[in-house]
Design an enzyme around this catalytic site. Structure first.
Site, PDB file in Angstrom:
ATOM      1  N   GLU A 116       0.840  -1.207   0.000  1.00  0.00           N
ATOM      2  CA  GLU A 116       0.000   0.000   0.000  1.00  0.00           C
ATOM      3  C   GLU A 116       0.868   1.248   0.000  1.00  0.00           C
ATOM      4  OE1 GLU A 116      -3.481  -0.179   2.662  1.00  0.00           O
ATOM      5  OE2 GLU A 116      -2.983   1.880   3.202  1.00  0.00           O
ATOM      6  N   ASP A 118       0.275   5.354   0.579  1.00  0.00           N
ATOM      7  CA  ASP A 118      -0.790   6.216   1.127  1.00  0.00           C
ATOM      8  C   ASP A 118      -0.508   7.694   1.214  1.00  0.00           C
ATOM      9  OD1 ASP A 118      -2.637   4.366   2.113  1.00  0.00           O
ATOM     10  OD2 ASP A 118      -1.425   3.996   3.894  1.00  0.00           O
ATOM     11  N   GLU A 120      -2.630  10.633   3.243  1.00  0.00           N
ATOM     12  CA  GLU A 120      -3.796  10.886   4.091  1.00  0.00           C
ATOM     13  C   GLU A 120      -3.755  12.324   4.590  1.00  0.00           C
ATOM     14  OE1 GLU A 120      -5.165   6.815   6.105  1.00  0.00           O
ATOM     15  OE2 GLU A 120      -3.320   7.626   6.962  1.00  0.00           O
TER      16      GLU A 120
END
Ligand SMILES: *[C@@H]1O[C@H](CO)[C@@H](O)[C@H](O)[C@H]1NC(C)=O
Length: 303
Positions: A116, A118, A120
């Site tokens: 993953e 990411d 955010e």
């Protein structure tokens, strides 16, 4: 407070025919910067994942808005799965009092040995700064958070957030400024995503148990709905099919070329600027959590 994996995660293709001349021009003009994103409508590369009625479409889908209210947030995901490429989005974050909200844009594999990548964006009370948190999971292992403040207010205008992923590195870019590099450190025993295609996801949800000042600031539902706006929807990746997990063009695409295998000196300087001026937290320097620096931190790439 940095063990944030409990968040709600949800989240193609294209590339038409740029003439050879134009291609050369872009390459010469921008050095090692990824190819300029081509804006396309949402529906070209993406579909909603959940709470379909909380997504609104404008200008034939070239712009969308995600809504979060006390009933639900929402999210969308790419139609295709990709092994390497360049992915970007123009986003205008939730404005005003956004404390407790999180807007995410990420790539994620579907397998148990989870990979993953990411972005955010953690909201804040009016006038207080957003935090951009990034993380990388490889072979099921995450816990590699970095947190920065941005050098602009991300709620005022659209800004471009992108990921370049090839066999050599994963680069996180904000408006073409590299804010993080995760080098392939497989010779140091660190797994690197190389054999599992990933989909792109984006979502807006309530995370007031951890997002703002570590969960102290709660979402003020009297300010709902919270709205994040998106444009761009650029995907230029090697699309994996069910039949062929690997792409036959692997090793032959623009992102495999020499100039994308490392940052150039201009980009290293920009990254240093981000590290010096805007970094709030870096797992590489957290000796409470990691008494010995994780192996990938020992090379210049991820310090
Ligand atoms: C919110 O604002 C406070 C006070 O300025 C700051 O400490 C915090 O880092 C900001 N961001 C988040 C997401 O908590």
């Amino acid at each position: 407070m940095f063990l944030l994996s409990s968040r709600r995660k949800m989240a193609s293709r294209q590339m038409c025919c740029i003439s050879f001349g134009l291609l050369m021009l872009i390459t010469l003009a921008s050095g090692a910067a990824p190819r300029k994103p081509v804006d396309v409508p949402f529906g070209r590369n993406y579909v909603p994942s959940w709470a379909f009625d909380h997504i609104k479409y404008f200008n034939g889908g070239s712009e969308i808005q995600l809504y979060l209210d006390k009933y639900t947030g929402t999210g969308f995901q790419s139609k295709g799965s990709y092994l390497f490429g360049h992915f970007s989005m123009h986003v205008k974050m939730v404005a005003g009092d956004s404390a407790g909200t999180v807007t995410a844009f990420y790539l994620s594999s579907q397998n148990s040995e989870h990979d993953e990548i990411d972005f955010e964006f953690l909201g804040n009370r009016s006038g207080q700064p957003y935090i951009l948190q990034t993380n990388v999971y490889t072979g099921g292992k995450g816990d590699r958070e970095q947190r920065i403040y941005l050098w602009f207010d991300p709620t005022q205008n659209y800004h471009t957030y992108s990921i370049l992923w090839n066999l050599y590195q994963i680069v996180f870019l904000v408006d073409d400024v590299p804010i993080r590099v995760f080098k392939n450190s497989k010779e140091l025993g660190v797994k690197f995503p190389f054999n599992q295609p990933m989909k792109l996801y984006s979502s807006l949800w309530n995370a007031d148990d951890w997002a703002t000042r570590g969960g102290l600031e709660k979402t003020d539902w009297s300010k709902a709905p919270f709205v994040a706006s998106y444009k761009g929807f650029h995907i230029d990746g090697c699309e994996a099919s069910v039949q062929a997990k690997f792409c036959d063009t692997q090793g032959k695409r623009w992102w495999d070329q020499k100039e994308f295998q490392d940052l150039d000196s201009y980009q290293w300087n920009r990254l240093r600027w981000v590290r010096n001026k805007y970094t709030i937290y870096n797992y590489c320097n957290d000796r409470t959590r990691y008494p010995a620096a994780p192996p990938e931190c020992k090379r210049d790439g991820d310090i």
